[in-house]
Design a protein around this motif. Structure first.
Motif, mmCIF file in Angstrom:
data_model
loop_
_atom_site.group_PDB
_atom_site.id
_atom_site.type_symbol
_atom_site.label_atom_id
_atom_site.label_comp_id
_atom_site.label_asym_id
_atom_site.label_seq_id
_atom_site.Cartn_x
_atom_site.Cartn_y
_atom_site.Cartn_z
ATOM 1 N N SER A 190 0.808 -1.221 0.000
ATOM 2 C CA SER A 190 0.000 0.000 0.000
ATOM 3 C C SER A 190 0.840 1.268 0.000
ATOM 4 O O SER A 190 0.378 2.326 0.428
ATOM 5 N N SER A 191 2.070 1.175 -0.462
ATOM 6 C CA SER A 191 2.861 2.392 -0.657
ATOM 7 C C SER A 191 2.148 3.284 -1.661
ATOM 8 O O SER A 191 1.474 2.824 -2.570
ATOM 9 N N SER A 192 2.326 4.599 -1.522
ATOM 10 C CA SER A 192 1.708 5.515 -2.474
ATOM 11 C C SER A 192 2.588 6.743 -2.667
ATOM 12 O O SER A 192 3.523 6.996 -1.903
ATOM 13 N N TYR A 212 3.254 -3.768 -6.616
ATOM 14 C CA TYR A 212 2.282 -4.745 -6.137
ATOM 15 C C TYR A 212 1.481 -4.155 -4.993
ATOM 16 O O TYR A 212 2.030 -3.810 -3.942
ATOM 17 N N ASP A 213 0.169 -4.029 -5.181
ATOM 18 C CA ASP A 213 -0.707 -3.495 -4.137
ATOM 19 C C ASP A 213 -0.249 -2.129 -3.630
ATOM 20 O O ASP A 213 -0.093 -1.901 -2.430
ATOM 21 N N CYS A 214 -0.032 -1.218 -4.547
ATOM 22 C CA CYS A 214 0.318 0.144 -4.164
ATOM 23 C C CYS A 214 -0.424 1.102 -5.087
ATOM 24 O O CYS A 214 -1.053 0.682 -6.061
ATOM 25 N N ALA A 215 -0.366 2.386 -4.784
ATOM 26 C CA ALA A 215 -1.206 3.339 -5.503
ATOM 27 C C ALA A 215 -0.442 4.622 -5.791
ATOM 28 O O ALA A 215 0.499 4.986 -5.091
ATOM 29 N N VAL A 216 -0.890 5.302 -6.839
ATOM 30 C CA VAL A 216 -0.410 6.634 -7.199
ATOM 31 C C VAL A 216 1.120 6.644 -7.291
ATOM 32 O O VAL A 216 1.814 7.389 -6.612
ATOM 33 N N ALA A 217 1.629 5.774 -8.148
ATOM 34 C CA ALA A 217 3.063 5.743 -8.414
ATOM 35 C C ALA A 217 3.327 6.392 -9.763
ATOM 36 O O ALA A 217 2.582 6.197 -10.719
ATOM 37 N N THR A 218 4.407 7.161 -9.846
ATOM 38 C CA THR A 218 4.814 7.790 -11.092
ATOM 39 C C THR A 218 6.133 7.167 -11.537
ATOM 40 O O THR A 218 7.121 7.216 -10.802
ATOM 41 N N VAL A 219 6.120 6.596 -12.740
ATOM 42 C CA VAL A 219 7.302 5.947 -13.296
ATOM 43 C C VAL A 219 7.598 6.646 -14.613
ATOM 44 O O VAL A 219 6.872 6.480 -15.600
#
Length: 575
Positions: A190-192, A212-219
């Motif tokens: 649940s990292s964000s 995996y199971d995280c949100a609002v990531a910018t790559v």
């Protein structure tokens, strides 16, 4: 401090000498070695001369802790003791609180060692370079310009359960054990609001980047290649409530990965402006729902990517794809279809994509309720409807469902003025013909205006354009018509043409038939070989080739010249 015995007491003394509000430690080009604990308990900036000259070797696990905010390391090389699972370099298992934040590493090297950051109640893990864990941690950890390599464990870097981590400008490579254990960078728990930017991630034994199971990531802006499984994989776990969403994957280069380029199974994601090429398997896949087949991947956007030379499909929307928008992508030279939709996909928008040079269909459409329009393809069999695929809204042709710009039962040919000419035996002419939307054609024809001698024959066919306005590969040799009598002549065909430029061909196979020709007026522009020809009184109207032997049309078109005399008029009938 001399790097051969335990330098921990001397390092602790240097930290103790700083005032309570911290300060700056300058680490000259020397090696340090510690085998007992050191705690960075003040705000401190530790500055080395170069990460390969200012070295700290840790000969055990959990020997270094950080129990303060605003701790920064620059140009330091951190080395483990060679343990199989990677040494833990920084551990704050018992001391870190919500107020402890702003840890930063710039231009550092992590060789066979790890950083672990825990909550007060966190558990011990030693299998990654960066582990951020626990709901009572605020985050603010940054790795900038670092090198992470040689971690013989599950992850090179792990970010677990914390917001706001930055990994930027790093080289993350050659980590892992095998294809099961060895992501270069893992984000989970649940990292964000994680930012992964401008990194090179390569030659890790599993995925380059796994979310995996995280949100609002910018790559954004990463170079991800030669990893043992996927370049990027983003997914969620089995759960009755799915709160994982909002990935932005933009302007990355993803290439030469062993199983596929990019897998995204997270709702509300944007995959835009990436170059995805040379991967084994599918280039870009969305909606596979690897860990939870019941969960749909909804409302994601795949836009303006260049997807090429992958061994499988270019873009694959798998069966969990729901309401996906696929627009303005260029998809070419892939080993299967350019863009393919699974049989259970629902409600996609497929618009303004260009597909060419793919081994399979241009766009293979399965599922129900899609909106399809304004795509262009030069692949044979473009816009193929899979059996059972229904209830779509077509703004352009799909297989035989519609004929687009061409009405069924009508004949079409290049526009322009008409004339006649005598074709000498062995003369092959090419006239350009533009297809605006995918269409099936059932007849090909020409007109003989003056009867030739007995046995005079005219052979008809279609060539693909080279992509540069010139005849290239033969698509259809339709056979020959009798030119010993006058009048319109036609042959039955069953030929699907996708949008693009084609060349309709006529060969004086036997004798010298007199045929109807077309002048340049209204034609697609035809390149001239000289300024004089281009600006002359008789404009370029097609191409010709002399001395072609009787029999089948040549494959490819071969060497030819421009003509201002007017090529033979060839027409097609839409079915």
């Amino acid at each position: 401090m001399e790097g051969t015995t335990n330098d921990a007491p001397a390092l602790s003394a240097a930290l103790a000498a700083l005032p309570p509000d911290g300060g700056r430690l300058v680490w000259a080009g020397t090696d340090l070695r510690i085998s007992t604990a050191v705690d960075f308990n003040k705000p401190v900036t530790v500055v080395g001369t170069h990460r390969e000259r200012s070295k700290l070797t840790v000969t055990g696990s959990k020997l270094v802790s950080i129990s303060a905010s605003s701790v920064m390391f620059t140009d330091i090389g951190f080395y483990g003791s060679g343990l199989a699972d990677g040494s833990v370099l920084f551990n704050s298992e018992k001391t870190v609180t919500k107020s402890h934040r702003n840890w930063r590493f710039e231009n550092c090297l992590f060789q066979s060692c790890g950083i672990v950051r825990f909550s007060k109640i966190g558990c011990v893990q030693t299998d990654g370079t960066v582990l951020v864990k626990g709901t009572d941690i605020s985050g603010d950890l940054a790795l900038i310009g670092c090198e992470v390599t040689g971690i013989r464990s599950a992850y090179g870097i792990e970010i677990n359960g914390v917001d706001g981590v930055i990994v930027e400008g790093c080289h993350i490579h050659s980590n892992g054990i095998d294809a099961t254990n060895g992501e270069g960078l893992k984000i989970l728990g649940s990292s964000s609001n994680v930012r992964v930017a401008l990194n090179q991630i390569d030659n890790n034994t599993r995925d380059g980047l796994d979310m995996y199971d995280c949100a609002v990531a910018t790559v954004i802006g990463n170079d991800i290649h030669n990893n043992g499984v996927y370049g990027i994989e983003a997914k969620w776990a089995v759960s009755t409530v799915h709160t994982v969403d909002k990935f932005i994957v933009s302007n990355n280069r993803i290439y030469a990965n062993a199983t596929g380029g990019l897998n995204v199974d997270v709702p509300l994601s944007v995959v835009s402006g990436n170059q995805v090429y040379g991967n084994k398997g599918t280039g870009l896949r969305i909606g596979a729902a690897f860990d939870d087949a019941s969960a749909a991947t909804k409302y994601s956007i795949i836009n303006a990517n260049v997807v090429s030379a992958n061994t499988g499909n270019g873009i694959l929307i798998s069966n969990a794809g729901d309401s996906i928008t696929v627009t303005s992508n260029q998809v070419h030279s892939n080993g299967a279809s350019g863009i393919a939709f699974g049989a259970a996909t629902v409600g996609a928008i497929i618009s303004q994509n260009q597909c060419f040079g793919n081994a399979g269909r241009g766009i293979s459409i399965g599922g129900t309720g899609h909106i399809i329009g304004s795509n262009r393809s030069q692949d044979v069999g473009n816009f193929y409807l899979v059996s059972g695929s229904t209830a779509h809204t077509f703004m352009q042709a799909a297989g035989s469902a519609q004929t687009g710009l061409f009405a069924s039962g009508y004949y079409y040919g290049p526009g322009g003025g008409r004339s006649t000419t005598t074709m000498t035996a062995g003369l092959l002419t090419f006239v350009p013909f533009w297809v605006g939307m995918a269409t099936n054609f059932s007849m090909i024809g020409a007109e003989v205006t003056t009867a030739g001698a007995a046995g005079t024959a005219l052979r008809l066919g279609i060539y693909r354009d080279s992509g540069k306005g010139l005849p290239d590969a033969l698509i259809l040799d339709a056979g020959k018509v009798d030119a010993a009598t006058t009048g319109p002549k036609e042959l039955s065909i069953a030929q699907a043409l996708s949008p693009g430029l084609y060349w309709l061909a006529a060969l004086a196979e036997i004798g010298a038939p007199v045929v109807r020709t077309v002048s340049a007026v209204g034609l697609t522009p035809v390149g001239a070989g000289s300024l004089a020809t281009a600006t002359g009184a008789s404009s370029q109207s097609g191409h010709y080739r002399s001395g072609v032997a009787p029999g089948a049309l040549p494959v490819p078109a071969g060497t030819f010249n421009g003509t201002t005399a007017g090529p033979a008029l060839v027409v097609l009938k839409a079915s």
